[in-house]
Scaffold this motif. Structure first.
Motif, PDB file in Angstrom:
ATOM      1  N   UNK A 103      75.717  58.520  62.857  1.00 34.11           N
ATOM      2  CA  UNK A 103      75.312  57.932  61.578  1.00 34.11           C
ATOM      3  C   UNK A 103      76.091  56.651  61.292  1.00 34.11           C
ATOM      4  N   UNK A 104      77.393  56.678  61.516  1.00 30.90           N
ATOM      5  CA  UNK A 104      78.216  55.485  61.290  1.00 30.90           C
ATOM      6  C   UNK A 104      77.847  54.370  62.266  1.00 30.90           C
ATOM      7  N   UNK A 105      77.582  54.744  63.523  1.00 26.73           N
ATOM      8  CA  UNK A 105      77.206  53.741  64.526  1.00 26.73           C
ATOM      9  C   UNK A 105      75.893  53.069  64.157  1.00 26.73           C
ATOM     10  N   UNK A 106      74.930  53.826  63.666  1.00 28.93           N
ATOM     11  CA  UNK A 106      73.632  53.257  63.325  1.00 28.93           C
ATOM     12  C   UNK A 106      73.754  52.152  62.275  1.00 28.93           C
ATOM     13  N   UNK A 107      74.686  52.302  61.358  1.00 28.04           N
ATOM     14  CA  UNK A 107      74.894  51.273  60.333  1.00 28.04           C
ATOM     15  C   UNK A 107      75.388  49.971  60.958  1.00 28.04           C
ATOM     16  N   UNK A 108      76.271  50.102  61.932  1.00 27.86           N
ATOM     17  CA  UNK A 108      76.775  48.906  62.628  1.00 27.86           C
ATOM     18  C   UNK A 108      75.667  48.295  63.479  1.00 27.86           C
ATOM     19  N   UNK A 109      75.002  49.141  64.228  1.00 24.49           N
ATOM     20  CA  UNK A 109      73.964  48.702  65.162  1.00 24.49           C
ATOM     21  C   UNK A 109      72.856  47.917  64.483  1.00 24.49           C
ATOM     22  N   UNK A 110      72.493  48.332  63.279  1.00 22.98           N
ATOM     23  CA  UNK A 110      71.350  47.754  62.572  1.00 22.98           C
ATOM     24  C   UNK A 110      71.477  46.241  62.407  1.00 22.98           C
ATOM     25  N   UNK A 111      72.700  45.750  62.312  1.00 24.22           N
ATOM     26  CA  UNK A 111      72.924  44.320  62.068  1.00 24.22           C
ATOM     27  C   UNK A 111      72.534  43.452  63.266  1.00 24.22           C
ATOM     28  N   UNK A 112      72.411  44.052  64.441  1.00 27.97           N
ATOM     29  CA  UNK A 112      72.279  43.253  65.659  1.00 27.97           C
ATOM     30  C   UNK A 112      70.942  43.435  66.378  1.00 27.97           C
ATOM     31  N   UNK A 113      70.043  44.204  65.761  1.00 31.12           N
ATOM     32  CA  UNK A 113      68.785  44.500  66.430  1.00 31.12           C
ATOM     33  C   UNK A 113      67.849  43.284  66.437  1.00 31.12           C
ATOM     34  N   UNK A 114      67.112  43.142  67.533  1.00 30.12           N
ATOM     35  CA  UNK A 114      66.193  42.027  67.712  1.00 30.12           C
ATOM     36  C   UNK A 114      64.741  42.482  67.838  1.00 30.12           C
TER      37      UNK A 114
END
Length: 391
Positions: free
Chosen positions: A378-389
């Motif tokens: 859950x915590x990783x998904x919050x970080x990941x969301x910023x970098x999706x293309x």
């Protein structure tokens, strides 16, 4: 979508997918008009391997040389430029016989390009097909290339390719106390990102050494949608023992057996599609004998008859037992007679923690193990969301 069942039926997904066929994916390497202007007049260094092709036929190096691009150096990851070396096998520097371009191995005497390697390079290009799993080392090589680029003031272009395991995020997040080349950052086993997205994360989160910032440009794919299972099928094996899409989809779970006494089929015609051991019951439904073969010169349990399980029929049945599926490990641990010799020292590096091994030893049910991963994911998904293309 979750893989948290020992058997995942994808037939309905495949049916839905077939009813509305999307346009074919166009990889970044195919989009020459988007990056050729960036290479004009530059001395180019390329980190590539056998997967770096345009339309599954022409190698990117050959294509760019024909277009007048000045490629002065090739850098190669694990398995080498042609992708034929064993897992973990050190590869020396060489020269590409076809083009005469020198090849610098980043899986030999050093893993990180140094100032001498980059002295005659103006710009770097990364184009390697990844499989979207933390312990598959191509993203570690990407990270170290980004650090080298930053330290030496060289811009880097990442030519993006789809993630064949991009439709799920799963597995324990790496505890940074267990950092190694098979896990360098606090991400789950299945991170659900392309290499381009991951490169953006490395920069954005300050994860490079000394929080360095790489001069990065990602050329995106077209028509890639990560949420559709089998929306992108790899046709060129990304490494010697990932020969089929079935193996690529099973890899996130079965690769954990590299940290045990169990064979996962290296040295057979079904690597990462089977597992077994000589001490398992002879009544199990499958048996195999690992042999020394190209790409697996000294496989685990070489020349020993192993009893176990075969998941290759999924190719026909479309019924997949896959993902970060700890049911494999739990079952194998129960079957293994000498429990003290089941795990080896590599297991915790692959798992990214010391917890999973203890959970299995204590007999924790699979569902409780999966539950323990949820806060980290859950915590990783919050970080990941910023970098999706991609959607």
């Amino acid at each position: 979508m979750k893989f948290h069942a020992c058997i995942l039926l994808l037939t309905s997904c495949l049916t839905a997918f077939s009813q509305k066929t999307p346009p074919p994916v166009v990889t970044a390497a195919q989009r020459t008009e988007a990056y050729l202007p960036l290479l004009e007049g530059k001395r180019v260094g390329m980190l590539v391997n056998q997967t770096s092709v345009i339309n599954d036929s022409t190698h990117l190096v050959d294509s760019l040389l024909k277009r007048g691009v000045k490629i002065v150096k090739i850098f190669s990851p694990e398995h080498g430029f042609r992708g034929q070396a064993d897992a973990g096998e050190k590869v020396g520097n060489s020269t590409d016989e076809r083009t005469g371009v020198p090849i610098i191995s980043l899986y030999g005497k050093h893993r990180k390009a140094d100032s001498a390697d980059l002295a005659d390079v103006d710009i770097l290009v990364f184009d390697v097909q990844d499989v979207g799993v933390r312990f598959y080392t191509y993203i570690s090589t990407l990270e170290e290339l980004m650090e080298s680029a930053a330290e030496n003031g060289k811009p880097l272009i990442v030519l993006d390719r789809p993630n064949p395991n991009g439709f799920v995020i799963d597995g324990p997040v790496l505890d940074t106390a267990f950092r190694s080349f098979v896990g360098m950052q606090p991400i789950p086993v299945m991170h659900g990102m392309t290499v381009g997205e991951y490169a953006r994360m490395l920069n954005g989160e300050g994860w490079l050494d000394n929080k360095a910032q790489c001069d990065l440009q990602v050329i995106t794919c077209l028509h890639y949608n990560r949420d559709m299972p089998f929306g992108y099928e790899i046709t060129i094996p990304p490494s010697p023992n990932l020969r089929t899409m079935n193996a690529i989809l099973l890899y996130p779970g079965l690769c954990l057996f590299e940290g045990t006494a169990i064979s996962l089929g290296r040295g057979t015609d079904k690597p990462f599609e089977v597992y077994g051991h000589p001490s398992f019951p002879k009544t199990l439904p499958y048996s195999f004998t690992p042999r020394s073969v190209p790409g697996a010169k000294k496989p685990v349990l070489m020349d020993s008859l192993c009893y176990g399980y075969d998941f290759s029929p999924w190719r026909e049945t479309k019924t997949l037992v896959g993902g970060v599926n700890v049911c494999y490990l739990i079952n194998a641990y129960k079957l293994f007679p000498d429990k003290d010799k089941f795990f080896n020292t590599f297991f915790n590096k692959l798992a990214g923690n010391a917890v999973l091994q203890e959970q299995i030893k204590k007999g924790m049910p699979a569902e409780k193990i999966y539950k323990s991963w949820e806060p980290g994911i859950k915590a990783f998904k919050k970080i990941r969301k910023k970098y999706l293309l991609y959607p």
